[in-house]
Design a protein around this motif. Structure first.
Motif, PDB file in Angstrom:
ATOM      1  N   PHE A  69       2.258  12.204   5.991  1.00  0.00           N
ATOM      2  CA  PHE A  69       3.093  11.050   6.283  1.00  0.00           C
ATOM      3  C   PHE A  69       2.600  10.309   7.517  1.00  0.00           C
ATOM      4  O   PHE A  69       1.978  10.895   8.397  1.00  0.00           O
ATOM      5  CB  PHE A  69       4.546  11.479   6.486  1.00  0.00           C
ATOM      6  CG  PHE A  69       5.199  11.921   5.220  1.00  0.00           C
ATOM      7  CD1 PHE A  69       5.993  11.056   4.492  1.00  0.00           C
ATOM      8  CD2 PHE A  69       5.012  13.204   4.735  1.00  0.00           C
ATOM      9  CE1 PHE A  69       6.585  11.459   3.313  1.00  0.00           C
ATOM     10  CE2 PHE A  69       5.595  13.622   3.559  1.00  0.00           C
ATOM     11  CZ  PHE A  69       6.382  12.740   2.836  1.00  0.00           C
ATOM     12  N   GLN A  70       2.942   9.011   7.565  1.00  0.00           N
ATOM     13  CA  GLN A  70       2.516   8.181   8.690  1.00  0.00           C
ATOM     14  C   GLN A  70       3.054   8.738  10.016  1.00  0.00           C
ATOM     15  O   GLN A  70       2.369   8.750  11.014  1.00  0.00           O
ATOM     16  CB  GLN A  70       3.002   6.752   8.480  1.00  0.00           C
ATOM     17  CG  GLN A  70       2.439   5.779   9.479  1.00  0.00           C
ATOM     18  CD  GLN A  70       2.596   4.340   9.027  1.00  0.00           C
ATOM     19  OE1 GLN A  70       3.313   4.056   8.077  1.00  0.00           O
ATOM     20  NE2 GLN A  70       1.924   3.439   9.692  1.00  0.00           N
ATOM     21  N   SER A  71       4.295   9.241   9.977  1.00  0.00           N
ATOM     22  CA  SER A  71       4.899   9.823  11.181  1.00  0.00           C
ATOM     23  C   SER A  71       4.556  11.311  11.299  1.00  0.00           C
ATOM     24  O   SER A  71       5.060  11.986  12.182  1.00  0.00           O
ATOM     25  CB  SER A  71       6.406   9.662  11.117  1.00  0.00           C
ATOM     26  OG  SER A  71       6.905  10.344   9.979  1.00  0.00           O
TER      27      SER A  71
ATOM     28  N   LEU B 143      -2.687  10.086   1.994  1.00  0.00           N
ATOM     29  CA  LEU B 143      -2.605   9.917   3.444  1.00  0.00           C
ATOM     30  C   LEU B 143      -2.157   8.495   3.777  1.00  0.00           C
ATOM     31  O   LEU B 143      -2.848   7.541   3.450  1.00  0.00           O
ATOM     32  CB  LEU B 143      -3.968  10.184   4.093  1.00  0.00           C
ATOM     33  CG  LEU B 143      -4.616  11.542   3.800  1.00  0.00           C
ATOM     34  CD1 LEU B 143      -5.835  11.350   2.916  1.00  0.00           C
ATOM     35  CD2 LEU B 143      -5.008  12.247   5.075  1.00  0.00           C
ATOM     36  N   ASP B 144      -0.990   8.381   4.409  1.00  0.00           N
ATOM     37  CA  ASP B 144      -0.462   7.056   4.738  1.00  0.00           C
ATOM     38  C   ASP B 144      -0.776   6.721   6.194  1.00  0.00           C
ATOM     39  O   ASP B 144      -0.121   7.234   7.099  1.00  0.00           O
ATOM     40  CB  ASP B 144       1.050   7.020   4.500  1.00  0.00           C
ATOM     41  CG  ASP B 144       1.601   5.603   4.570  1.00  0.00           C
ATOM     42  OD1 ASP B 144       0.824   4.673   4.853  1.00  0.00           O
ATOM     43  OD2 ASP B 144       2.806   5.439   4.340  1.00  0.00           O
ATOM     44  N   GLU B 145      -1.755   5.879   6.416  1.00  0.00           N
ATOM     45  CA  GLU B 145      -2.162   5.466   7.766  1.00  0.00           C
ATOM     46  C   GLU B 145      -2.187   6.649   8.727  1.00  0.00           C
ATOM     47  O   GLU B 145      -1.531   6.607   9.775  1.00  0.00           O
ATOM     48  CB  GLU B 145      -1.210   4.383   8.299  1.00  0.00           C
ATOM     49  CG  GLU B 145      -0.992   3.268   7.311  1.00  0.00           C
ATOM     50  CD  GLU B 145      -1.343   1.898   7.860  1.00  0.00           C
ATOM     51  OE1 GLU B 145      -1.882   1.816   8.973  1.00  0.00           O
ATOM     52  OE2 GLU B 145      -1.120   0.912   7.132  1.00  0.00           O
ATOM     53  N   PRO B 146      -2.916   7.692   8.401  1.00  0.00           N
ATOM     54  CA  PRO B 146      -2.824   8.920   9.201  1.00  0.00           C
ATOM     55  C   PRO B 146      -3.395   8.768  10.605  1.00  0.00           C
ATOM     56  O   PRO B 146      -3.067   9.543  11.482  1.00  0.00           O
ATOM     57  CB  PRO B 146      -3.651   9.927   8.401  1.00  0.00           C
ATOM     58  CG  PRO B 146      -4.631   9.094   7.651  1.00  0.00           C
ATOM     59  CD  PRO B 146      -3.930   7.809   7.338  1.00  0.00           C
TER      60      PRO B 146
ATOM     61  N   LYS C 117       0.828  -1.218   0.000  1.00  0.00           N
ATOM     62  CA  LYS C 117       0.000   0.000   0.000  1.00  0.00           C
ATOM     63  C   LYS C 117       0.856   1.260   0.000  1.00  0.00           C
ATOM     64  O   LYS C 117       0.665   2.161  -0.812  1.00  0.00           O
ATOM     65  CB  LYS C 117      -0.907   0.038   1.244  1.00  0.00           C
ATOM     66  CG  LYS C 117      -1.710  -1.192   1.492  1.00  0.00           C
ATOM     67  CD  LYS C 117      -2.534  -1.071   2.755  1.00  0.00           C
ATOM     68  CE  LYS C 117      -1.747  -0.996   4.046  1.00  0.00           C
ATOM     69  NZ  LYS C 117      -1.072  -2.241   4.421  1.00  0.00           N
ATOM     70  N   THR C 118       1.809   1.300   0.940  1.00  0.00           N
ATOM     71  CA  THR C 118       2.664   2.484   1.033  1.00  0.00           C
ATOM     72  C   THR C 118       3.470   2.660  -0.246  1.00  0.00           C
ATOM     73  O   THR C 118       3.620   3.770  -0.753  1.00  0.00           O
ATOM     74  CB  THR C 118       3.600   2.361   2.249  1.00  0.00           C
ATOM     75  OG1 THR C 118       2.800   2.296   3.424  1.00  0.00           O
ATOM     76  CG2 THR C 118       4.543   3.533   2.353  1.00  0.00           C
ATOM     77  N   THR C 119       3.966   1.558  -0.771  1.00  0.00           N
ATOM     78  CA  THR C 119       4.736   1.620  -2.016  1.00  0.00           C
ATOM     79  C   THR C 119       3.896   2.232  -3.134  1.00  0.00           C
ATOM     80  O   THR C 119       4.374   3.097  -3.871  1.00  0.00           O
ATOM     81  CB  THR C 119       5.198   0.206  -2.414  1.00  0.00           C
ATOM     82  OG1 THR C 119       5.919  -0.359  -1.323  1.00  0.00           O
ATOM     83  CG2 THR C 119       6.073   0.240  -3.644  1.00  0.00           C
TER      84      THR C 119
HETATM   85 MG   LIG Z   1       2.617   1.120   5.029  1.00  0.00          MG
END
Ligand SMILES: [Mg+2]
Ligand SMILES: Nc1ncnc2c1ncn2[C@@H]1O[C@H](COP(=O)(O)OP(=O)(O)O)[C@@H](O)[C@H]1O
Lengths: 270, 363
Positions: B85-87, B161-164, B46-48
Motif C-alpha cells: 500500500f501507498q501508506s 505496488l501503489d506508489e511505494p 492508476k490506483t483504481t
Molecule cells: Mg494513486
C-alpha cells in the motif's frame, strides 16, 4: 513563555481554590471526631468509616450503583462500537441526521428524558428497578461513548483493514486481529467514562429506580439527617479516592495506546 | 524472466464512481514475470485500476482475468495477488516479524517452519535481525521493506505496488528502485507498479502503460515509449519534448517529405509518423538529439542557425534554450559538460546540429 499578567494569575488561583477546596474538606470532616460540620476540628477518628461499613442500606446502595454502572458502561460501549464503526466507515442516506439524533441526549435536559421514559415505562406496565435505571443510563452514556469511539475509529487508517483482507483474512478476523486491538484504548476510555457518569447520576436513578436506591439517591436521602452527615463525608471521601484511581487507570491506557501505535501525545486528562 | 503468456488480462474494464467515469475501457495484457508500470498524472485512475486487479473495487463492466481465470466473484482475500500500500499499512501494534508472518496465519506449516520463512523473507528485503522490533519505530525505508516482505512471503502470482517509493527522499528512492528491480528478478513474480514519476517508470519497468483520464494512451517498453510516443500528450508527459510546426509535402514509398519551421525540408520514414490527430501537424524531438556546434565543428547530418536565449547549468549537464531563425518558440537542447567543453553565453549566436532520424511527426 511570556509572564502572565498578574490579574489573570490570581483569577486562575481563585478559580482552582473554588473548584478543589470543598473537595479537600470532605476527608477533613470524614476523619473529624464530631457530628457538626464546622471548624475548629475536634480530633481524629475512623468511626464514621466503621459506621459506613456497618450500614446495610448504604452497602446495598453501593452494590446497586456498581451493578448499574457496570451494566450501563458495557451496554453503552457495545452500542457505541457499532455506531462509531458505521459512521466512520460507511456512507449511508441520512447519516448526518441519524448521528445528530443519537448525540442529542448530550444536550437534552435530563429531567425531560427521565419524565418521558418514566411515563412510557408506566404506560407499558413495566416494573421499575435496576434494569430501568440501566436503560436510562445507557441512553445517557451512549453519546459520550460514541464521541470517544468515533475519534478512535477515525484515527484508524482504512488501508490497515484492506491489508489484512489482502493477506487472506475475512471481515470478522480482520476486526478481531486489527481493528479491535487498535481501538482498545478507546473502548477502555469509553467504559471508564460511562461507568463514572452512571455512578453519580441522580435524576434518572431517582425517577426510574422504583424501590431500588443507588448511591447518589441514598446520599441525597440521608442529607436530611444531620447525624448522618459525617458518614456521608466518609462515603464521599471513598468516592473521591476511587475516582482518582479510575482517572489514573484511564490515563495509563490512553498513553499506552498512543505509545503502542507510535502516535503523538496531544494531551489528555492528566 | 518474462514469457509471452499473459498473467493478467484486462478486457474493456469500466469503472464508474457514481456519475464519474474513472476507468474508460481498459484493455491490456500483462505478461507473467514482467515488471509492469502504470504511469500517469495524479487522478488518472492508476490506483483504481490497481485496486480493481487486487479485488478492492467492483468494476462496472468488463473482465479481469488472472492466470487464465476470471476474477468475477473472487474476493480480494482469495485472489493470487498481494499489495504494497501507498501508506505501507504496517500494523502498528505488531512487531516486524508478526507483520511479516501475518499472512501465514492460515498456513498449515509448523510454527518453526513459518519462523524460518519469516527470517528468510526479512533477509531477502535486507531486514535481517529486525524481527523483534516494534513496527511503528521503523524509518520510512524500513517500513517499506516490511510491507514488501509481508506481501512476498505469500509468494503471490502478482505483486501490486501503489506508489511505494513516493514517501521516500530522493537518495533512498533511487536506491530502492534498484533494489526493487533486483528483488523482482530474484523472485520472478509479476510486479505491477503504480507511479506518477516518469523517470521511475522508465528506470524500473519492462513495459509501461501511460494513462490519462481513465484510459491507456500507450502501452510499450520504455525505449519505444520515449523514442516513439504515439501522441503529443504522451510525449510531453515522458521527459522533455520539443515541438516545431511542420507541413507535409508528399508521401510515397514509405517516405514522408516535410517542411519543418526552423529546420527546413526533411525526409522521414513512415514509422516516424504518429497519427495522433491532436492539433496541427508538428515534429517532436528530444533535447539530447540536438547538439550545439562549436567553432569549426561540422554536423553529422544537418544544421540550423539560432540564438541562445537561456542557459541553465546543472553541473553534469547544461540546458540551452535556443531560438532557431524563423521560429517564435525556443527549443531546449541538452549538452553533457564533458571536459574541455565551454558553457556558452546567453545571447550568443550558434549553430544547432539535428538529424531527421530523431524526429517524430505528429499529425
Ligand atoms: Mg494513486
Ligand atoms: N471511492 C471513490 N469515490 C469517488 N471517486 C473516486 C473514488 N476513488 C477515486 N475516485 C476518483 O477517481 C479518479 C481516479 O482516482 P485514482 O485511481 O486514485 O487516481 P490516481 O491513483 O491515478 O491518482 C480521481 O478523480 C478520484 O477522485
Amino acid at each position: 513563555m511570556k509572564p502572565n499578567p498578574s490579574g489573570l494569575r490570581s483569577y486562575t488561583i481563585i478559580y482552582l481554590i473554588f473548584l478543589y477546596a470543598p473537595i479537600l474538606l470532605l476527608p477533613l470532616f470524614a476523619f473529624n471526631d464530631g457530628t457538626i460540620i464546622a471548624f475548629p476540628l475536634k480530633g481524629f477518628t475512623t468511626k464514621w468509616f466503621e459506621q459506613l461499613a456497618g450500614s446495610d442500606q448504604l452497602l446495598n446502595a453501593v452494590k446497586n450503583s456498581l451493578i448499574v454502572a457496570s451494566a450501563s458502561a458495557i451496554g453503552a460501549t457495545v452500542l457505541a462500537i457499532f455506531a462509531a464503526r458505521a459512521s466512520t466507515r460507511y456512507d449511508f442516506k441520512g447519516k448526518g441526521g441519524l448521528m445528530a439524533l443519537i448525540m442529542l441526549p448530550l444536550v437534552l435536559p435530563e429531567i425531560i428524558i427521565a419524565m418521558a421514559i418514566l411515563v412510557v415505562l408506566l404506560q407499558m406496565g413495566l416494573n421499575l428497578g435496576l434494569h430501568t435505571i440501566i436503560l436510562g443510563h445507557m441512553l445517557m452514556c451512549t453519546p459520550f461513548a460514541i464521541a470517544i469511539l468515533t475519534a478512535a475509529f477515525q484515527s484508524l487508517d482504512k488501508s490497515l483493514e484492506e491489508a489484512a483482507y489482502d493477506l487472506g483474512e475475512d471481515a470478522f478476523s480482520t476486526f478481531r486481529l486489527i481493528i479491535l486491538p487498535l481501538v482498545l484504548p478507546g473502548i477502555i476510555s469509553s467504559l471508564l467514562i460511562s461507568f463514572t457518569i452512571s455512578m453519580d447520576e441522580f435524576i434518572l436513578a431517582a425517577f426510574l429506580g422504583g424501590t431500588e436506591t443507588t448511591l447518589p439517591v441514598y446520599i441525597y436521602s440521608q442529607l436530611r439527617f444531620p447525624k448522618a452527615i459525617p458518614v456521608i463525608m466518609a462515603v464521599a471521601t471513598c468516592l473521591v479516592a476511587v475516582s482518582i484511581c479510575l482517572l489514573i487507570v484511564a490515563e495509563y491506557f490512553r498513553r499506552r495506546g498512543i505509545a503502542k501505535t507510535g502516535g503523538k501525545d496531544t494531551g489528555g486528562f492528566l | 524472466m518474462t514469457s509471452a503468456k499473459p498473467m493478467i488480462e484486462l478486457k474493456d474494464v469500466q469503472k464508474w464512481y457514481g456519475d464519474y467515469h474513472a476507468l474508460r475501457g481498459i484493455n491490456a495484457e500483462i505478461r507473467a514475470g514482467e515488471f509492469f508500470s502504470l504511469l500517469g498524472p495524479s487522478g488518472c485512475g492508476k490506483t483504481t485500476l490497481l485496486r480493481t486487479i487486487a479485488g478492492f473495487e467492483d468494476i462496472t463492466s468488463g473482465v479481469v482475468m488472472i492466470d487464465g481465470k476470471s476474477m468475477e466473484d473472487v474476493p480480494a482475500n482469495k485472489r493470487p495477488t498481494n499489495m504494497v500500500f501507498q501508506s505501507y499499512a504496517i500494523f502498528p501494534h505488531l512487531s516486524v516479524e508478526q507483520n511479516v508472518g501475518f499472512g501465514l496465519r492460515r498456513d498449515p506449516r509448523t510454527a518453526a517452519e513459518k519462523q524460518k520463512a519469516v527470517d528468510e523473507t526479512l533477509e531477502m528485503v535486507g531486514l535481517k535481525g529486525y524481527g523483534k522490533r516494534a513496527a511503528h519505530a521503523l524509518s520510512g525505508g524500513q517500513r517499506q521493506r516490511v510491507a514488501l516482505a509481508r506481501a512476498l512471503i505469500l509468494k503471490p502470482k502478482v505483486l501490486l505496488l501503489d506508489e511505494p517509493l513516493s514517501a521516500l527522499d530522493k537518495k533512498m528512492r533511487e536506491h530502492m528502485q534498484v533494489e526493487l528491480i533486483k528483488l523482482q528478478r530474484q523472485v520472478g513474480i509479476t510486479f505491477i507498479l503504480v507511479t506518477h514519476d516518469q523517470e521511475e517508470a522508465l528506470v524500473m519497468s519492462d513495459r509501461i502503460a501511460v494513462m490519462f483520464e481513465g484510459e491507456i494512451a500507450q502501452l510499450d517498453d520504455p525505449e519505444t515509449l520515449y523514442r516513439r510516443p504515439k501522441t503529443r500528450k504522451v510525449a510531453d508527459f515522458i521527459g522533455v519534448m520539443n515541438f516545431l510546426p511542420a507541413t507535409i509535402l508528399s508521401e510515397a514509398g514509405g517516405k514522408v517529405e516535410i517542411e519543418v519551421q526552423g529546420f527546413g525540408r526533411a525526409s522521414i520514414d513512415a514509422d516516424q509518423v504518429s497519427n495522433s490527430h491532436d492539433g496541427a501537424a508538428a515534429v517532436g524531438f528530444r533535447p539530447e538529439t540536438l547538439t550545439i556546434l562549436y567553432e569549426g565543428q561540422t554536423p553529422l547530418d544537418r544544421e540550423a542557425p539560432g540564438i541562445i536565449e537561456e542557459v541553465v547549468y546543472y553541473g553534469d549537464m547544461t540546458y540551452y534554450d535556443v531560438k532557431l531563425d524563423g521560429v517564435t518558440e525556443p527549443v531546449r537542447i541538452s549538452m553533457r559538460n564533458v571536459f574541455g567543453r565551454e558553457v556558452l553565453e546567453r545571447g550568443a549566436r550558434t549553430r544547432v546540429a539535428w538529424s531527421s532520424g530523431a524526429l517524430v511527426l505528429f499529425r
